[in-house]
Design a protein around this motif. Structure first.
Motif, short mmCIF file in Angstrom:
data_model
loop_
_atom_site.label_atom_id
_atom_site.label_comp_id
_atom_site.label_asym_id
_atom_site.label_seq_id
_atom_site.Cartn_x
_atom_site.Cartn_y
_atom_site.Cartn_z
N LYS A 185 5.23 5.07 -5.88
CA LYS A 185 4.70 5.44 -6.68
C LYS A 185 3.49 5.97 -6.82
CE LYS A 185 2.89 1.19 -8.99
NZ LYS A 185 3.32 0.10 -9.69
N ASN A 186 3.16 5.68 -5.71
CA ASN A 186 1.24 5.78 -4.55
C ASN A 186 1.48 6.62 -3.94
OD1 ASN A 186 0.23 3.73 -6.14
ND2 ASN A 186 0.84 2.21 -4.75
N ARG A 187 2.47 7.17 -4.08
CA ARG A 187 2.33 8.47 -3.27
C ARG A 187 2.48 10.46 -2.97
NH1 ARG A 187 8.82 8.09 0.20
NH2 ARG A 187 7.98 6.28 0.88
N CYS A 188 1.53 11.06 -2.89
CA CYS A 188 1.23 11.40 -3.33
C CYS A 188 1.96 12.87 -3.84
CB CYS A 188 0.06 12.38 -1.84
SG CYS A 188 -1.38 11.43 -1.13
N GLU A 189 2.97 12.76 -2.79
CA GLU A 189 4.01 13.60 -3.87
C GLU A 189 4.74 13.21 -5.04
OE1 GLU A 189 5.77 11.64 0.29
OE2 GLU A 189 4.30 12.64 -0.98
N LYS B 224 1.03 -1.40 0.27
CA LYS B 224 0.24 -0.21 0.12
C LYS B 224 0.87 1.17 0.19
CE LYS B 224 -3.56 -2.45 0.62
NZ LYS B 224 -5.00 -2.09 -0.98
N GLN B 225 1.76 1.03 0.66
CA GLN B 225 2.12 3.03 0.36
C GLN B 225 4.31 2.65 -0.38
OE1 GLN B 225 4.18 2.17 4.69
NE2 GLN B 225 1.34 3.65 5.00
N GLU C 62 4.98 12.91 -7.94
CA GLU C 62 3.84 13.62 -8.90
C GLU C 62 5.35 14.69 -8.65
OE1 GLU C 62 0.25 14.58 -9.64
OE2 GLU C 62 -0.70 13.05 -9.97
N ASP D 108 8.68 13.94 -9.76
CA ASP D 108 8.92 12.50 -10.79
C ASP D 108 10.15 12.36 -11.72
OD1 ASP D 108 8.48 9.57 -12.20
OD2 ASP D 108 7.15 10.90 -12.95
N GLN E 286 8.80 12.78 -15.72
CA GLN E 286 7.46 13.40 -15.40
C GLN E 286 7.42 14.16 -17.14
OE1 GLN E 286 6.83 16.74 -12.78
NE2 GLN E 286 5.05 16.91 -13.13
#
Length: 436
Positions: free
Chosen positions: A163-167, A159-160, A169, A172, A175
C-alpha cells in the motif's frame, strides 16, 4: 653484422679448441702402422698451420672480443685447471672410493630430508590453522549474510509494503469505493464548509470520548491487576513445586541411605556367617586329618613290629608269585649255600672272557697284515704314477719349447715386418694433458 658475429664466434672456438687440446691426433695401436709422412706432406701441414695462425691473428686484430664469451672461456680454463690439479696431484688424488665424501653426502641428504620433514610438518600445522581460520571466516560470513538477509526482509516488510508503493493508486481495486465513502459521521474529509455537518467550536462526541477513555482505563487497570495476580499465583505455584521437589528428593535420598545401610548390614552378617561356617569346616577337616594321621601312625608301628622286615628271615626277599625273583628292598644278604654257586659262575665268565680276548687278538693280527699288504700295493701304485707324471712333464716341456719357438718367430715377424712404427716418448707426452 650477423656474419661478423659468426666469424668471431668461430675464431674463439678454434682458439679454445687449440688451448684445451681437442685437435690432438692420437695414435691407435689397434690399427696397422701408417707409413712415415714425406717431406712434402710435412711442409704442406706446416703451411696449413701457419695459415690457421694467420687467420687467428686476423680474427683477433679485426674483431673486438665479446666480454661474455671471454668470461665464459676464462671460466672454462679455470675449471679445467682446477680439475687437473685435483686429478694430477699425487698428494690430493684419491684412488678408489672416497668414504668420507660419501658419508658427508649421506649426512647432507639426511639433514636435507629432516629439514624437508620439518618444513612439511610446519606447513601442515599452518594448513590446519588456516583451515580453522577459513572455517571461522566462512561461519562469520554466513552469519553476516543471514543477518543482512533478515534485515532486508524486515525492511521490506516495514518500508516496502504494497500500500506504500507509488503505483498503488493506479491499480488499487477499491479506488472507486474509497473516493466517495458512505456517511459515517458528521466529521469527514469529504464534508466541506457548505455541507453544514460540522461547525467550529463544537464537540458533539465529548461525552462519548470521555466514556470510552474511562472504559479503556478501567480495562487496562483490570488487566494489569489480573496480570499481577496471575504472576503471584504462578510464583506461589513454582515455589510450591520446588518445595515439593526438594522434599521428594530428600525423602528419596533418605530411603536410598536406609536401603544402603540395610544392604550393608545384611552383607556383613552374611559374610560373618560364611566365615564362621568356613572356620568350622576347616576345624572339622583338620580334626579328621589329625585323627587319620594318628591311626595311620599306629598302624605303621604295629606293622613294623609284626612284619618280617626287621627280622633276619631270608624268605622275606622271595617274590610271592616267582620264587626265583628277589625283592631288592627286602633282601637281607646271601646265604652260605649261594656263595659257592656265585664263585663257580664268576670262574665260568672269566674263562669265557679270556677266550673272547684271544679271538680278538687273532682278528687284530689278521687286520694288521691286511693293512701292510694294502700299503705295499699303494706304494707300488704311487711309484708308477710318479713315473707317468715324469714322462708327461718331459713331453709337455718339449711341446712348450716348440710352441715358444713358434711364438718367438711370430713375434719377430710382427716386430720386424708389421709393427715397424713404434711410439716414441713424444707420443706418450700428449696424454694426461687434459682432465677429460
Amino acid at each position: 653484422m650477423c656474419r661478423a658475429t659468426q666469424a668471431r664466434a668461430r675464431a674463439y672456438e678454434v682458439v679454445d679448441e687449440a688451448v684445451t687440446g681437442r685437435h690432438n691426433n692420437f695414435w691407435d695401436p689397434r690399427k696397422q702402422a701408417a707409413p712415415e709422412p714425406t717431406l712434402a706432406e710435412t711442409n704442406q701441414k706446416s703451411q696449413q698451420g701457419y695459415a690457421l695462425q694467420d687467420k687467428r691473428k686476423v680474427y683477433k686484430v679485426d674483431l673486438s672480443p665479446d666480454p661474455k664469451e671471454v668470461a665464459a672461456m676464462e671460466a672454462r680454463r679455470n675449471q679445467e685447471k682446477e680439475r687437473q690439479s685435483q686429478i694430477f696431484n699425487v698428494r690430493t688424488r684419491l684412488m678408489g672410493m672416497d668414504v668420507e665424501a660419501l658419508n658427508s653426502q649421506v649426512e647432507k641428504q639426511k639433514l636435507r630430508e629432516a629439514t624437508e620433514r620439518r618444513k612439511e610438518a610446519a606447513y601442515g600445522t599452518n594448513q590446519v590453522q588456516y583451515d580453522l581460520v577459513a572455517q571461522l571466516l566462512d561461519k562469520e560470513q554466513a552469519e553476516r549474510t543471514r543477518r543482512l538477509a533478515k534485515k532486508v526482509q524486515e525492511y521490506r516488510e516495514q518500508k516496502q509494503q504494497l500500500k506504500n508503493r507509488c503505483e498503488f493508486e493506479l491499480w488499487d481495486p477499491h479506488q472507486l469505493q474509497n473516493e466517495f465513502p458512505a456517511h459515517l459521521s458528521d466529521i469527514g474529509p469529504h464534508c466541506g464548509p457548505a455541507s453544514l455537518q460540522w461547525f467550529s467550536g463544537e464537540d458533539l462526541y465529548r461525552a462519548t470520548c470521555l466514556r470510552m477513555q474511562q472504559e479503556q482505563f478501567r480495562y487496562s487497570l483490570e488487566r494489569q491487576l489480573q496480570e499481577q495476580q496471575q504472576a503471584k499465583a504462578d510464583e506461589k505455584c513454582a515455589d510450591m513445586l520446588s518445595d515439593q521437589l526438594r522434599l521428594a528428593m530428600d525423602m528419596r535420598a533418605t530411603q536410598l541411605a536406609k536401603l544402603e545401610e540395610s544392604c550393608r548390614v545384611a552383607m556383613m552378617s552374611a559374610m560373618a556367617n560364611a566365615n564362621k561356617a568356613q572356620a568350622a569346616e576347616l576345624a572339622e577337616r583338620q580334626h579328621c586329618e589329625h585323627q587319620c594321621e594318628q591311626e595311620a601312625n599306629l598302624m605303621e608301628i604295629q606293622n613294623q613290629i609284626t612284619r618280617d622286615l626287621l627280622t633276619e628271615n631270608p624268605q622275606v626277599a622271595q617274590h610271592p608269585m616267582a620264587p626265583h625273583w628277589v625283592l631288592p628292598y627286602c633282601w637281607k644278604g646271601m646265604i652260605p649255600e649261594q656263595q659257592p654257586a656265585i664263585r663257580r659262575v664268576q670262574e665260568a665268565q672269566h674263562s669265557e672272557k679270556e677266550a673272547q680276548r684271544q679271538a680278538e687278538q687273532a682278528l687284530d693280527a689278521e687286520w694288521e697284515s691286511q693293512a701292510m699288504r694294502s700299503a705295499q700295493a699303494a706304494m707300488e701304485l704311487e711309484e708308477q704314477e710318479r713315473e707317468l707324471c715324469a714322462e708327461f712333464r718331459r713331453g709337455l716341456g718339449s711341446f712348450n719349447q716348440q710352441l715358444a719357438k713358434e711364438q718367438n718367430a711370430q713375434q719377430n715377424y710382427l716386430n720386424s715386418i708389421i709393427y715397424t712404427n713404434q711410439p716414441t716418448a713424444q707420443y706418450h707426452l700428449q696424454f694426461n694433458t687434459s682432465s677429460r
